[in-house]
Design a protein around this motif. Structure first.
Motif, mmCIF file in Angstrom:
data_model
loop_
_atom_site.group_PDB
_atom_site.id
_atom_site.type_symbol
_atom_site.label_atom_id
_atom_site.label_comp_id
_atom_site.label_asym_id
_atom_site.label_seq_id
_atom_site.Cartn_x
_atom_site.Cartn_y
_atom_site.Cartn_z
ATOM 1 N N ALA A 628 0.867 -1.188 0.000
ATOM 2 C CA ALA A 628 0.000 0.000 0.000
ATOM 3 C C ALA A 628 0.895 1.227 0.000
ATOM 4 C CB ALA A 628 -0.921 -0.020 1.218
ATOM 5 N N ASP A 629 1.262 1.661 -1.184
ATOM 6 C CA ASP A 629 2.199 2.782 -1.302
ATOM 7 C C ASP A 629 1.627 4.074 -0.736
ATOM 8 O OD1 ASP A 629 4.382 1.461 -2.630
ATOM 9 O OD2 ASP A 629 3.059 1.255 -4.344
ATOM 10 N N LYS A 630 0.301 4.257 -0.849
ATOM 11 C CA LYS A 630 -0.265 5.528 -0.373
ATOM 12 C C LYS A 630 -0.203 5.650 1.145
ATOM 13 C CE LYS A 630 -5.158 4.109 -0.429
ATOM 14 N NZ LYS A 630 -6.486 4.470 -0.973
ATOM 15 N N TYR A 631 -0.028 4.512 1.834
ATOM 16 C CA TYR A 631 0.147 4.553 3.283
ATOM 17 C C TYR A 631 1.623 4.402 3.667
ATOM 18 C CZ TYR A 631 -4.843 3.518 2.999
ATOM 19 O OH TYR A 631 -6.180 3.547 2.690
ATOM 20 N N GLY A 632 2.498 4.323 2.670
ATOM 21 C CA GLY A 632 3.920 4.145 2.950
ATOM 22 C C GLY A 632 4.230 2.804 3.576
ATOM 23 N N LYS A 633 3.428 1.777 3.274
ATOM 24 C CA LYS A 633 3.564 0.463 3.900
ATOM 25 C C LYS A 633 4.807 -0.256 3.379
ATOM 26 C CE LYS A 633 0.800 -3.748 4.691
ATOM 27 N NZ LYS A 633 -0.468 -4.423 4.308
ATOM 28 N N LYS A 634 5.657 -0.684 4.309
ATOM 29 C CA LYS A 634 6.890 -1.381 3.959
ATOM 30 C C LYS A 634 7.005 -2.658 4.777
ATOM 31 C CE LYS A 634 9.557 2.698 2.570
ATOM 32 N NZ LYS A 634 8.410 3.618 2.551
ATOM 33 N N THR A 635 7.939 -3.512 4.378
ATOM 34 C CA THR A 635 8.120 -4.790 5.070
ATOM 35 C C THR A 635 8.380 -4.590 6.553
ATOM 36 O OG1 THR A 635 8.962 -5.855 3.067
ATOM 37 C CG2 THR A 635 9.507 -6.893 5.163
ATOM 38 N N GLU A 636 9.150 -3.563 6.911
ATOM 39 C CA GLU A 636 9.471 -3.350 8.325
ATOM 40 C C GLU A 636 8.250 -2.945 9.143
ATOM 41 O OE1 GLU A 636 11.398 0.129 5.964
ATOM 42 O OE2 GLU A 636 11.067 -2.031 5.725
ATOM 43 N N ASP A 637 7.143 -2.584 8.490
ATOM 44 C CA ASP A 637 5.910 -2.248 9.210
ATOM 45 C C ASP A 637 5.130 -3.498 9.622
ATOM 46 O OD1 ASP A 637 6.204 0.564 9.038
ATOM 47 O OD2 ASP A 637 5.545 0.495 6.952
ATOM 48 N N LEU A 638 5.448 -4.643 9.017
ATOM 49 C CA LEU A 638 4.703 -5.866 9.304
ATOM 50 C C LEU A 638 5.202 -6.505 10.592
ATOM 51 C CD1 LEU A 638 4.516 -7.544 5.779
ATOM 52 C CD2 LEU A 638 3.113 -5.711 6.742
ATOM 53 N N PHE A 639 4.272 -7.080 11.349
ATOM 54 C CA PHE A 639 4.652 -7.732 12.599
ATOM 55 C C PHE A 639 3.650 -8.835 12.895
ATOM 56 C CE2 PHE A 639 4.434 -8.266 17.213
ATOM 57 C CZ PHE A 639 5.769 -8.447 17.535
ATOM 58 N N ILE A 640 4.170 -10.027 13.204
ATOM 59 C CA ILE A 640 3.315 -11.150 13.605
ATOM 60 C C ILE A 640 3.763 -11.617 14.982
ATOM 61 C CG2 ILE A 640 2.578 -13.514 13.111
ATOM 62 C CD1 ILE A 640 3.038 -12.916 10.141
ATOM 63 N N LEU A 641 2.823 -11.697 15.901
ATOM 64 C CA LEU A 641 3.076 -12.216 17.247
ATOM 65 C C LEU A 641 2.293 -13.519 17.373
ATOM 66 C CD1 LEU A 641 4.291 -11.846 20.049
ATOM 67 C CD2 LEU A 641 2.319 -10.462 20.671
ATOM 68 N N ASP A 642 3.003 -14.626 17.509
ATOM 69 C CA ASP A 642 2.386 -15.951 17.456
ATOM 70 C C ASP A 642 2.517 -16.646 18.809
ATOM 71 O OD1 ASP A 642 1.583 -18.565 16.864
ATOM 72 O OD2 ASP A 642 2.315 -18.430 14.808
ATOM 73 N N PHE A 643 1.374 -16.944 19.434
ATOM 74 C CA PHE A 643 1.352 -17.629 20.718
ATOM 75 C C PHE A 643 1.265 -19.150 20.570
ATOM 76 C CE2 PHE A 643 -0.353 -13.414 21.567
ATOM 77 C CZ PHE A 643 0.311 -13.044 22.722
ATOM 78 N N PHE A 644 1.045 -19.621 19.373
ATOM 79 C CA PHE A 644 0.699 -21.041 19.222
ATOM 80 C C PHE A 644 1.709 -21.829 18.395
ATOM 81 C CE2 PHE A 644 -1.934 -24.707 18.944
ATOM 82 C CZ PHE A 644 -2.921 -24.563 19.921
ATOM 83 N N ASN A 645 2.236 -21.231 17.332
ATOM 84 C CA ASN A 645 3.072 -21.969 16.391
ATOM 85 C C ASN A 645 4.540 -21.618 16.569
ATOM 86 O OD1 ASN A 645 0.681 -22.966 14.590
ATOM 87 N ND2 ASN A 645 0.391 -20.759 14.778
ATOM 88 N N GLN A 646 5.394 -22.520 16.165
ATOM 89 C CA GLN A 646 6.827 -22.275 16.222
ATOM 90 C C GLN A 646 7.355 -21.903 14.840
ATOM 91 O OE1 GLN A 646 8.511 -22.118 19.212
ATOM 92 N NE2 GLN A 646 6.402 -22.330 19.942
ATOM 93 N N VAL A 647 8.491 -21.244 14.819
ATOM 94 C CA VAL A 647 9.070 -20.756 13.562
ATOM 95 C C VAL A 647 9.259 -21.884 12.555
ATOM 96 C CG1 VAL A 647 11.213 -19.866 12.567
ATOM 97 C CG2 VAL A 647 10.170 -18.696 14.499
ATOM 98 N N ASP A 648 9.752 -23.010 13.003
ATOM 99 C CA ASP A 648 10.014 -24.125 12.080
ATOM 100 C C ASP A 648 8.727 -24.628 11.434
ATOM 101 O OD1 ASP A 648 12.676 -23.942 12.649
ATOM 102 O OD2 ASP A 648 12.731 -25.645 14.040
ATOM 103 N N ASP A 649 7.627 -24.606 12.194
ATOM 104 C CA ASP A 649 6.341 -25.062 11.636
ATOM 105 C C ASP A 649 5.850 -24.112 10.551
ATOM 106 O OD1 ASP A 649 6.375 -27.151 13.471
ATOM 107 O OD2 ASP A 649 5.342 -25.951 14.987
ATOM 108 N N ILE A 650 5.993 -22.804 10.784
ATOM 109 C CA ILE A 650 5.565 -21.817 9.794
ATOM 110 C C ILE A 650 6.431 -21.906 8.543
ATOM 111 C CG2 ILE A 650 5.329 -19.348 9.338
ATOM 112 C CD1 ILE A 650 3.172 -20.529 11.199
#
Length: 934
Positions: A628-650
């Motif tokens: 979303a360029d009009k909102y200046g959205k970049k990869t560093e704006d993304l964040f996932i907080l996962d209480f259930f899954n582990q990195v290897d599973d994802i």
């Protein structure tokens, strides 16, 4: 030209006026009316059915290229490297760069257009030229609307090894396709006639509209599909594996329109009527995207002289009516697709192209057939879009009068086998690929795995029953974890962590220019409601800085209160998607809804408390990837907080779909013989009953005639045969395996086994009536009522980790060819004490203290806090909840600092681990407020 001779000046004056108002695309496609004369500026490329005069006229078009074009009337020294013309009208500009002289298109070419070209000049006005390219020997970039420094250039590359860029060219530059293929006379004509378009209405101001020029892979897939269909005729299947961000909506609309006008190349093509007739009578688009219907209508109105050629169809009757009315493009949904398949088979004298946009099914559950509903039966398993399509297609083997074009980013093994192209070695591959890796590298989607944080829950549970029964360890562990995770106290703790992060790191920092939104993904509807209530309480305590929404289907009773999505949100369920777009709503809590097919560019944060794996993990987490360029959205704006899954599973879920996905070999269908023999031996049904059921079923008998046959077999299974529980489970598992494998393979098996078909339909109706009781499950359910949650906490295990995916091609294995059953599961039985001990060892890490010690320490610390001189004024009698919390945090810090020598482990955990600190605060606050540590 037709009409009388018209002076040159009025022609130029009207040309300029129409070009400014509508753009030159309209003039090229529709010509120009000047007084009583009509001027044609482009003779269109002829169809196979076109008259000889049309073919001769096309050859009269003048395609030309001019170098070093002086375009600026105010500065004649300003030149554009190259301009492409059709009949004297400029359609494309090019700025060329050479890496050997230290310049490239990505930097220098784009910079030249942005800062060194005068966009006030007519040639560079929006709509006056169709596209602006910059190219070097390696890369090509394009832009349709020059806006000075705000000009946005897209890659126009072929891709190389599932990545960005272009493949090596043994005969010249990597970018030679631009002039050899894209700028060929035929291709330029096709682009103008069938691809390039403006969105919006013709009455809209030109400056407010968007000009769509296809990206290379979009142009390539449509051209290759048309060429293959023209060569081979009717009855082929095509799997298009295009990632999110590939622009599937445009690809589908371009393909739909052009398939209408696709003609056979030669008389050997299958299913043709004549070389002068189009291959397909109609194109059927199967989608759950609401916007695609409107987009198709708008696009077709641009391309076609005949406007009313699109219609919806939700039954075989509507399909027939639409055909009789001359509708060429028919739109239906995945839920209605079974009726359409039936209609296709019935209309065997007609030919169809079926385009399936299955990956965007946002509905969960299974659409039961009318007969299932009549017999009061429910399906036990959920199916996604791909499963529904395969199921519908097997209902009638294709009669050769339809070609299928399936678009998906995440093909399953069954989908590859049904739609993929079989290779000489027996494997299956997609017909066309635009990978997730290429889409990320080219900037069309963002990398959702770039900032992934996981929390590991730790708990202490206590057994409050005296006996010590044996349980299956794995099953008990899963049940115990589910019990803990859905407890409202644990949900309250996780909700606090979510809100602390969202408010401090997203909301107050005004991410996406203050437009950032989050999604909370929960295990089930009950958990979703508890999360909603917990988050609402937290927001109320902070003065309601924003609002949240919830999404779930049906109604659910929690703690004695019945809830629906409508009753909680305060408006109709159908409005949730639209309401979430509004600024005041910042969070959406979901269980299963909106995990697929939901495009909201403002989403940048996701909190996950649900098991995600395989295709669902990719589709759910990819809700964040929309750029979303009009909102200046970049990869560093993304964040996932996962209480259930582990990195290897994802990582394991994403890896198969990062580059290309293939199937190693076809499913071994001989397992159906083995399963049928095993099922027959049990004696649940007589074969004569199977025969009778099928005879009645396909004669459209009433449900009352069918039910007794099914009930007779079900009664044998449930009562008469006195089968052991394990035997019952074994039979039902094998029956379901037979139905699943045959259901997916029936339409592509090159031969007919009539008894398989009969058994399939019989078992379909029998399985829901087979009662299998797992005594251990019920015992474990009783156990859950006899355990106490004494301690709960969270430990952050991965912080802002970037998950790197495997770049190699993924080869899936076919469906399991071995008969499954309930025997020899290898389950490990442990006494209940051992299960609970193992559970605590696995999930309780960090504070090395026994549960009883923890209770005593909590009580002591709480007394110290209540004795603090600020306790009464700043906490106990403070009406401001936010200041109250701040005061408690400060008092806890001071108390633990004074106690650090006696409680060094606790002090270290509290000072270094934010998640432990938050959990400790929550527990201490509950203890002080309610006098209850647990």
């Amino acid at each position: 030209m037709t009409g009388t001779i018209t002076p040159v000046y009025p022609i130029l004056e009207r040309f300029d006026r129409i070009a400014k108002k509508y753009g030159i695309l309209r003039i090229l496609k529709k010509g120009l009316e000047v007084e009583d004369a009509h001027f044609i500026f482009l003779y269109q490329y002829p169809l196979a059915s076109s008259a000889q005069q049309v073919k001769e006229n096309f050859e009269k078009n003048e395609f030309s290229v001019t170098r070093q074009v002086q375009y600026n009337t105010e500065n004649l020294r300003e030149e554009i490297d190259m301009v492409v013309f059709i009949n004297g009208i400029a359609i494309a500009t090019l700025e060329l760069k050479n890496a050997w002289t230290g310049q490239n298109a990505r930097v220098h070419g784009i910079k030249q257009y942005k800062y060194k070209r005068d966009i006030r000049q007519p040639l560079l006005n929006f709509g006056r030229c169709l596209v602006h390219f910059t190219a070097d020997t390696d890369d090509v970039f394009m832009c349709t609307h020059l806006k000075g420094a705000k000009s946005f250039f897209l890659p126009f590359n072929k891709g190389h090894d599932n990545s960005k860029g272009n493949p090596p060219n043994p005969f010249g530059h990597r970018t030679s396709y631009l002039w050899e293929e894209v700028f060929s006379k035929v291709n330029l004509s096709h682009l103008i006639q069938h691809f390039i378009r403006f969105d919006g209405k013709a009455s809209d101001a030109l400056s407010k509209r968007t000009l769509f020029f296809p990206r290379y892979h979009q142009m390539d897939v449509v051209k290759k599909m048309l060429a293959d269909v023209s060569e081979k005729g009717i009855g082929e299947t095509y799997l298009i594996q295009h990632s999110a961000g590939s622009g599937k909506s445009n690809s589908i609309t371009w393909a739909a329109y052009q398939l209408i006008e696709c003609y056979p190349k030669h008389e050997q093509a299958k299913g043709i009527k004549s070389l002068e007739q189009p291959l397909f009578d109609s194109v059927i688009v199967v989608t759950d995207r609401r916007l695609l219907d409107k987009q198709l209508r708008d696009n077709i109105s641009d391309f076609s002289e005949v406007k009313n050629i699109i219609a919806p169809a939700h039954s075989s009757k509507e399909l027939q009516e639409s055909l009789e009315q001359g509708k060429k493009i028919i739109i239906t949904t995945i839920q209605k697709f079974p009726f359409i398949v039936e209609g296709i088979a019935d209309l065997s004298h007609k030919n169809f192209a079926v385009i399936i946009d299955e990956a965007h099914s946002s509905q969960s559950g299974q659409a039961a057939s009318k007969m299932n509903q009549a017999m009061g039966q429910q399906s036990e398993e959920e199916e996604d879009g791909q499963d529904k399509i395969l199921k519908a297609m097997q209902a009638r083997k294709m009669k050769g009068n339809a070609s299928y074009f399936a678009f998906t980013a995440t093909p399953k093994n069954a989908t590859l086998e049904r739609f993929g192209k079989r290779q000489a070695n027996g494997s299956f591959e997609p017909f066309h690929l635009y990978s997730m890796k290429q889409a990320i590298e080219e900037g069309f989607i963002l990398d959702v795995l770039a900032n992934y944080t996981t929390y590991k829950s730790y708990y202490e549970i206590e057994k409050s029953i005296e006996d010590n029964p044996l349980f299956d360890t794995m099953k008990a562990q899963k049940k115990l974890r589910a019990y803990v995770e859905r407890d409202k106290r644990t949900i309250a703790t996780k909700a606090e962590i979510m809100m602390e992060h969202f408010i401090s790191k997203v909301f107050r920092t005004k991410k996406l220019k203050g437009n950032a939104k989050a999604m909370v993904i929960t295990q089930n509807i009950e958990s979703a409601i508890r999360y909603y209530l917990s988050i609402t309480r937290i927001l109320e305590s902070k003065g309601n800085p924003f609002k949240i929404l919830i999404a779930f289907s049906g109604d659910k009773t929690v703690d004695g209160i019945e809830y629906t999505e409508t009753s909680i949100n305060g408006f109709a369920e159908k409005d949730t998607r639209k309401k979430f777009e509004e600024d005041e709503y910042k969070m959406l809590v979901v269980a299963n809804k909106y995990l697929t097919g939901f495009d909201q560019p403002k989403l940048c944060t996701m909190y996950v408390d649900k098991k995600l794996q395989g295709v669902l993990a990719v589709q759910a987490l990819s809700r964040l990837n929309r750029s979303a360029d009009k909102y200046g959205k970049k990869t560093e704006d993304l964040f996932i907080l996962d209480f259930f899954n582990q990195v290897d599973d994802i990582k394991a879920s994403f890896d198969p779909f990062y580059t290309s996905t293939t199937l190693s070999e076809a499913t071994d269908i001989s397992v159906l013989h083995d399963l049928k023999d095993m099922l027959n031996e049990v004696g649940v049904y007589e074969w004569s009953e199977v025969e009778e059921f099928n005879q009645l079923y396909f004669d459209a008998a009433d449900a009352q005639q069918l039910s007794p046959i099914i009930d007779l077999a079900a009664n044998r299974f449930n009562n008469e045969l006195e089968l052991e529980d394990e035997q019952k489970a074994d039979f039902k598992i094998k029956a379901k395996q037979f139905v699943k494998i045959y259901g997916q393979m029936a339409s592509i098996i090159p031969f007919d086994v009539l008894n398989w078909e009969k058994l399939y339909w019989f078992l379909k109706f029998l399985i829901p009536k087979l009662i299998v009781i797992d005594k251990e499950d019920s015992l474990i359910d009783e156990l859950l009522n006899s355990v106490d949650l004494s301690t709960y906490g969270l430990e952050r295990t991965r912080v802002n980790q970037s998950i790197s995916l495997d770049e190699s091609n993924t080869e899936l294995e076919p469906q399991n060819p071995n008969p499954r059953g309930a025997h020899d599961t290898g389950e490990e039985l442990d006494p209940l004490d051992e299960i609970i001990r193992n559970f605590n060892e696995r999930w309780f890490h960090g504070w090395e203290a026994t549960p009883e010690d923890q209770r005593i320490k909590f009580m002591q610390i709480s007394k110290h806090i209540q004795q603090h001189p600020d306790f009464k004024d700043k906490f106990a009698e403070n009406p401001d909840s936010q200041n109250r919390d701040l005061a408690l945090h400060k008092m806890i810090d001071e108390v633990l600092t004074r106690q650090r020598r006696q409680e060094l482990d606790l002090y270290k955990l509290h000072s270094k681990d934010e998640s432990f600190k938050q959990a400790f605060f929550d527990t201490m606050k509950r203890l002080i407020d309610y006098g209850d540590v647990g």
